[in-house]
Write an enzyme that holds these catalytic residues in place. Structure first.
Site, short mmCIF file in Angstrom:
data_model
loop_
_atom_site.label_atom_id
_atom_site.label_comp_id
_atom_site.label_asym_id
_atom_site.label_seq_id
_atom_site.Cartn_x
_atom_site.Cartn_y
_atom_site.Cartn_z
N LYS A 1 0.83 -1.36 0.00
CA LYS A 1 0.00 0.20 -0.08
C LYS A 1 0.92 1.42 -0.31
CE LYS A 1 -0.53 0.57 4.57
NZ LYS A 1 -2.18 0.76 5.60
N ASP A 2 1.67 1.21 0.48
CA ASP A 2 3.37 2.43 0.59
C ASP A 2 3.87 3.16 -0.87
OD1 ASP A 2 2.49 2.63 3.26
OD2 ASP A 2 4.73 1.83 3.42
N ARG B 1 -8.34 8.95 3.94
CA ARG B 1 -9.64 7.72 4.02
C ARG B 1 -9.90 7.29 5.16
NH1 ARG B 1 -9.26 2.45 5.07
NH2 ARG B 1 -6.77 2.87 5.86
N ARG B 2 -9.24 6.78 6.43
CA ARG B 2 -10.12 6.84 7.72
C ARG B 2 -10.37 7.58 8.05
NH1 ARG B 2 -4.01 4.12 8.90
NH2 ARG B 2 -4.21 1.70 8.31
N ARG C 1 1.38 10.84 12.81
CA ARG C 1 3.12 10.14 12.43
C ARG C 1 4.36 9.46 12.87
NH1 ARG C 1 5.27 13.19 7.35
NH2 ARG C 1 5.88 10.64 7.29
N GLY C 2 4.73 9.18 11.74
CA GLY C 2 5.70 7.78 12.49
C GLY C 2 5.22 6.95 12.27
N ARG D 1 3.79 5.69 16.91
CA ARG D 1 3.18 5.87 17.13
C ARG D 1 2.13 5.58 18.05
NH1 ARG D 1 0.02 6.04 11.50
NH2 ARG D 1 1.57 6.70 10.39
N CYS E 1 -0.97 7.28 -3.69
CA CYS E 1 -1.73 6.69 -1.87
C CYS E 1 -1.86 7.74 -0.60
CB CYS E 1 0.35 6.06 -1.26
SG CYS E 1 0.54 4.82 -2.62
#
Length: 296
Positions: A81-82, A125-126, A142-143, A148, A233
């Site tokens: 997905k990245d 998206r989320r 982020r991270g 996280r 993405c």
């Protein structure tokens, strides 16, 4: 003894995923040894800005692509997905993993929950789908996954929404408070799938024990859907394919942020037709949004 140099990001999850590939290679051919080469990518270094402000998730692959092009590694391992929708034709995807749990999950802090703190969420998206479910006070985070979780446990957030696949691969399944069904939060295209890239024309027979053809069809459909919507993405686009027998069923989500329209749809067909299914569903949803926007 042949050595295969495996390139990976240097996060704990990325290394675990790279080692899954390495173990499969060494099981397949006892005359091969693998060597892990890790690097910090631009996306790992710039943590004070959201991904869409600094170039999208392609920043997680740039350094690895360069290492592959310059013959510093033989293959690179990524969360599929990245990987941007446009792939350098000289660096094709040569193998994909069996899909891990593709759902998103809610993670709570280890200590007391401060409900005044926001829910940490890294993607549009989320966020859009969480708002639809009635969740409020959502803030970017982020991270890598571990950093996280540390921010969560330090009290910066009341909860996190993350991919189940990463949590499970890290052995942290006990941290999951609840799973969101794919109907509640449709996953990112290829969520839970590991992808391997190599230089064009190289012999990669050593990956035969790792590759999953079923995941390839799923990935082809999901990525074709996103690409046809011109969604990178970081775009609020989601896709989820399943295979039943020789039939592929694709669900897609398209968001037109300017018009404030969220549209979901489904399409099915032969697994061999995976890419066309993705493109056709994208065209269908785009047309429905266009008609809705004009009151047709």
């Amino acid at each position: 003894m042949k050595i295969i140099r495996v390139g990976s990001r240097d996060s704990k999850l990325a290394i675990i995923q790279a080692k899954l590939v390495m173990d499969a290679i060494e099981r397949y051919d006892k005359n091969i040894k693998t060597e892990l080469i890790t690097m910090k990518t631009t996306g790992d270094k710039i943590l004070n800005k959201s991904l869409d402000k600094i170039g999208g998730k392609g920043l997680f692959v740039k350094e690895l692509d360069n290492a592959l092009l310059n013959d510093k590694v033989d293959i690179t391992v990524h969360s599929y997905k990245d990987i941007p929708m446009e792939i350098n034709p000289d660096l094709p995807i040569v193998a994909v993993s069996e899909r891990e749990d593709e759902r998103d999950v809610l993670i709570l802090p280890k200590g007391k929950i401060d409900k005044t703190k926001p829910i940490g969420c890294s993607s549009k998206r989320r966020t859009i789908q969480l708002l639809q479910l009635g969740y409020e006070n959502i803030a970017p985070v982020r991270g890598n996954v571990i950093s996280r979780l540390n921010k969560l446990d330090e009290g910066q957030f009341s909860a996190l929404v993350l991919a189940a696949a990463g949590i499970k691969r890290l052995g942290l399944e006990e941290r999951i408070y609840r799973y969101f069904s794919t109907e509640e939060i449709m996953p990112a295209a290829c969520q839970g799938i590991i992808a391997v890239q190599a230089r064009k024309g190289e012999n990669v027979d050593f990956l035969k024990g790792f590759h999953c053809e079923k995941s390839k069809y799923i990935a082809d459909a999901e990525r074709a859907f996103v690409a046809a919507l011109e969604g990178g993405c970081s775009s609020p686009v989601a896709a989820h394919a399943q295979i039943q027998g020789d039939k592929l069923i694709l669900n897609g989500l398209y968001v037109d942020e300017k018009m404030g329209i969220l549209k979901k749809g489904s399409m099915s067909g032969s697994v061999e037709d995976a890419q066309n299914i993705g493109k056709s569903l994208a065209r269908k949803l785009k047309e429905e949004v266009w008609k809705w926007g004009r009151g047709l």
